[in-house]
Design a protein around this motif. Structure first.
Motif, short mmCIF file in Angstrom:
data_model
loop_
_atom_site.label_atom_id
_atom_site.label_comp_id
_atom_site.label_asym_id
_atom_site.label_seq_id
_atom_site.Cartn_x
_atom_site.Cartn_y
_atom_site.Cartn_z
N PRO A 109 -7.75 -16.39 -22.39
CA PRO A 109 -6.24 -15.62 -22.28
C PRO A 109 -5.96 -15.63 -21.18
O PRO A 109 -4.81 -15.71 -21.06
CB PRO A 109 -6.46 -14.37 -23.27
N ASP A 110 -6.40 -15.90 -19.86
CA ASP A 110 -5.77 -15.84 -18.83
C ASP A 110 -5.77 -16.69 -18.18
O ASP A 110 -5.30 -17.15 -17.05
CB ASP A 110 -6.85 -14.77 -17.91
N ASP A 111 -5.66 -18.22 -19.10
CA ASP A 111 -5.61 -19.29 -18.11
C ASP A 111 -4.40 -20.14 -18.26
O ASP A 111 -3.34 -19.69 -19.85
CB ASP A 111 -6.55 -20.48 -19.12
N ASP A 112 -3.40 -19.61 -17.94
CA ASP A 112 -2.43 -20.02 -17.65
C ASP A 112 -1.67 -21.83 -17.38
O ASP A 112 -0.80 -22.13 -17.16
CB ASP A 112 -1.01 -19.03 -16.70
N SER A 113 -3.11 -22.73 -17.48
CA SER A 113 -2.27 -23.87 -16.61
C SER A 113 -3.69 -24.74 -16.87
O SER A 113 -4.59 -23.54 -16.94
CB SER A 113 -1.55 -24.36 -15.67
N LEU A 114 -3.37 -26.06 -16.97
CA LEU A 114 -4.70 -26.71 -16.97
C LEU A 114 -5.76 -26.90 -15.77
O LEU A 114 -7.01 -26.77 -15.30
CB LEU A 114 -5.14 -27.82 -17.39
N ASP A 115 -4.95 -26.52 -14.57
CA ASP A 115 -5.49 -26.01 -13.53
C ASP A 115 -6.90 -25.25 -13.22
O ASP A 115 -7.81 -25.13 -12.79
CB ASP A 115 -4.77 -25.82 -12.09
N SER A 116 -6.11 -24.15 -14.28
CA SER A 116 -7.96 -23.20 -14.41
C SER A 116 -8.86 -23.82 -15.36
O SER A 116 -10.42 -23.17 -14.72
CB SER A 116 -7.29 -21.31 -14.76
N LEU A 117 -8.41 -23.94 -16.12
CA LEU A 117 -9.60 -24.84 -17.05
C LEU A 117 -11.00 -25.48 -16.39
O LEU A 117 -11.83 -25.77 -16.75
CB LEU A 117 -8.78 -25.14 -18.15
N ALA A 118 -9.70 -26.49 -15.45
CA ALA A 118 -10.58 -27.45 -14.63
C ALA A 118 -11.04 -27.63 -13.80
O ALA A 118 -12.64 -27.77 -13.78
CB ALA A 118 -9.48 -28.42 -14.20
N ALA A 119 -10.87 -26.23 -13.22
CA ALA A 119 -11.55 -25.94 -12.32
C ALA A 119 -12.88 -25.01 -12.47
O ALA A 119 -13.69 -24.79 -11.86
CB ALA A 119 -11.35 -24.35 -11.29
#
Length: 338
Positions: A309-319
């Motif tokens: 729920p706190d992922d607002d972009s691909l950057d956080s997922l990719a990180a």
């Protein structure tokens, strides 16, 4: 019908014209062809009189003669058919005709006429019998020639338009193909053929938005080739490029049609797994590792991250996936050292 011989009949008609100055003026100066045809008792037709306009075309030899004397048989018969129709109906008729005739030198000429023929009655013993046909024919040969020329011109224009249209359609197809190639070049990695980083990031944001909108899961795999630097150092960059292409092909072969593969940089690949939770992502990662070993003879490490729920972009997922990848590589290094 009079029993006078043809020459006497012609003279009688000429004398009648001379006796009426206004009719004589009309006959001699009327610009269209005027003629008088005698209906013979045997069904044939003889030219009894013709005004100067008509004589200029067929000559004075037509007087006292049947049409076949100064016209080809086919043209004469076509006109005879009109004459017979007028006699049978005993009413004026109008028609357009295309006829051939012999000029003063005996050469065959062609022309078009708009013709009106009127039945006349001049038999004292039978007032109802048609004895003559009076005709007026307007020469429209030049008009037909102009129409034919215009038609040919229009056909040439239509052919040219069709050709230009075909050329334009071909150019549009070429342009569409070229645009598609350019778009492909703009979104694809030139070496491996999978999506480049810029495009996979754009697709990733689209998939995140879709997952949030419909409440579905989404996972990301970050993949790195093990010992890839050693390949470049010992075998050269050409060998390294070949390994990258084999790995990309093996990964694509193991993915679903809905999964999205992109080269993230160097020997790193990022994969978007729409509608896949963590368990599905782990199963996919294991399948990819197996395919890489079988098809590319290469070992790969995989990091997994599933949308939160706190992922607002691909950057956080990719990180997060990258952190998992580093952990997997450390574990792989310990296993190799042990």
């Amino acid at each position: 019908m009079t029993d006078e011989p043809p020459q006497q009949t012609l003279q009688s008609f000429h004398d009648a014209l001379m006796a009426h100055p206004l009719i004589r003026e009309l006959w001699h100066h009327f610009p269209e062809n005027m003629f008088l045809v005698r209906v013979e008792e045997d069904g044939h037709f003889t030219v009894e009189a013709a005004n100067p306009a008509q004589l200029d075309i067929v000559g004075r030899e037509c007087l006292g003669q049947p049409l076949s004397a100064f016209m080809p048989a086919a043209s004469a018969e076509a006109i005879y058919a009109r004459y017979r129709e007028c006699v049978a109906r005993d009413k004026p008729i109008r028609y357009e005709e295309h006829a051939a005739f012999f000029d003063e030198h005996g050469n065959e000429q062609y022309g078009y006429w708009l013709t009106l023929i009127v039945p006349l009655h001049n038999a004292a013993d039978d007032p109802q019998r048609v004895t003559h046909l009076f005709g007026i024919a307007q020469n429209v040969t030049e008009l037909h020639q102009a129409r034919d020329a215009l038609e040919r011109h229009n056909q040439a224009l239509e052919a040219r338009v069709e050709q230009r249209t075909a050329e334009l359609q071909h150019a549009n197809r070429e342009l569409t193909l070229l645009n598609g190639q350019l778009e492909e070049m703009a979104t694809r990695d030139f070496l491996t053929g999978c999506y480049n980083r810029r495009h996979i990031e754009a697709l990733g944001q689209r998939e995140i938005d879709r997952a949030r909108r419909y409440g579905i899961s989404l996972s990301v795999l970050m993949i790195d080739l093990d010992a890839f630097k050693q390949v470049n150092d010992t075998q050269g960059h050409a060998a390294g490029d070949a390994v990258l292409k084999r790995v990309a092909a093996s990964l694509q072969d193991a993915l679903r049609d809905s999964d999205l593969l992109g080269r993230f940089g160097g020997d790193e690949f990022l994969i978007l797994l729409p509608e896949s939770g963590s368990d599905d992502a782990r199963a996919t990662a294991e399948r990819l590792q197996q395919r890489a070993r079988e098809l590319a003879a290469v070992s790969i490490s995989v990091g997994i991250a599933t949308l939160r729920p706190d992922d607002d972009s691909l950057d956080s997922l990719a990180a997060r996936a990258d952190q998992q990848l580093l952990a997997a590589k450390r574990e792989h290094h310990r296993e190799a050292s042990g």
